[in-house]
Design an enzyme around this catalytic site. Structure first.
Site, mmCIF file in Angstrom:
data_model
loop_
_atom_site.group_PDB
_atom_site.id
_atom_site.type_symbol
_atom_site.label_atom_id
_atom_site.label_comp_id
_atom_site.label_asym_id
_atom_site.label_seq_id
_atom_site.Cartn_x
_atom_site.Cartn_y
_atom_site.Cartn_z
ATOM 1 C CG HIS A 23 -1.937 -1.043 1.282
ATOM 2 N ND1 HIS A 23 -2.159 -1.823 2.392
ATOM 3 C CD2 HIS A 23 -2.820 -1.474 0.348
ATOM 4 C CE1 HIS A 23 -3.142 -2.684 2.142
ATOM 5 N NE2 HIS A 23 -3.546 -2.502 0.911
ATOM 6 C CE LYS A 47 -15.805 -6.436 2.849
ATOM 7 N NZ LYS A 47 -14.607 -5.952 2.143
ATOM 8 N NE ARG A 96 -2.007 -7.498 -4.691
ATOM 9 C CZ ARG A 96 -2.707 -7.874 -3.620
ATOM 10 N NH1 ARG A 96 -2.135 -7.904 -2.448
ATOM 11 N NH2 ARG A 96 -3.975 -8.221 -3.741
ATOM 12 C CB SER A 134 -4.245 -6.814 3.959
ATOM 13 O OG SER A 134 -3.773 -5.526 3.664
#
Ligand code: PNS
Length: 171
Positions: A23, A47, A96, A134
């Site tokens: 990030h 969430k 990515r 993450s």
């Protein structure tokens, strides 16, 4: 920050649960391309992130403290609504590799459907951090493993001292 006429403002949204060096790499790249960058941390009551929104915002603020033109904020609801209210012209997302592509393309197309005036800009992270996620950092943390080299030092220090959201800290 000095006033810029018609500043180009971008938003870098995410869950950042927790923020990683991947990030940070994208934030630094985006900050070079835009006059102002808003790092927007999703606060989604439905969430269950591992780390609270306040902690995610605090970790990011510490990690970008030395970067001019970068602000960290929490947001709720639709990203394009928040972006428009903030005068944003571009959404920044990182890709990515192939695994990110379909999801990112779908999200960009949906956001364009919702607000055609806001473009999504894809950035490629440095190969040195392109493997970091993450999800895997959380997995390592859950198993009590080391996250040095995967998260910014400020985040590593926080993770060592703070309890995850909804859990009690182990002694
Ligand atoms: O880090 P993530 O989890 O890949 O980030 C996803 C995020 C926060 C960018 C995305 O879930 C989002 O924008 N959520 C806000 C709700 C929204 O606008 N949804 C419709 C657009 S796809």
């Amino acid at each position: 920050m000095p006033a810029v006429p018609n500043p180009r403002v971008a938003i870098f949204p995410g869950t950042f649960d927790p923020p990683t060096l991947g990030h940070l790499d994208l934030i630094a790249r985006a900050a070079r391309l835009f006059d102002r960058l808003i790092v927007a941390v999703l606060h989604n009551a439905a969430k269950q992130p591992r780390f609270s929104v306040d902690l995610r915002v605090a970790m990011l603020r510490e990690a970008v403290a030395s970067q001019p033109g970068v602000d960290v904020e929490a947001f709720e609801g639709l990203l394009v609504h928040y972006a428009r209210a903030r005068g944003v012209s571009a959404i920044v997302r990182g890709i990515r590799g192939g695994a990110d592509l379909d999801y990112e393309r779908q999200m960009a197309a949906t956001n364009r459907h919702l607000d055609a005036a806001i473009d999504t800009v894809f950035l490629a992270p440095s190969p040195a951090v392109a493997h970091i996620s993450s999800t895997l950092v959380r997995e390592i943390l859950s198993a009590g493993g080391p996250v040095r080299g995967l998260v910014p030092p400020a985040v590593e220090a926080r993770l060592a001292s703070e309890a995850p959201a909804g859990r009690t800290q182990r002694a």
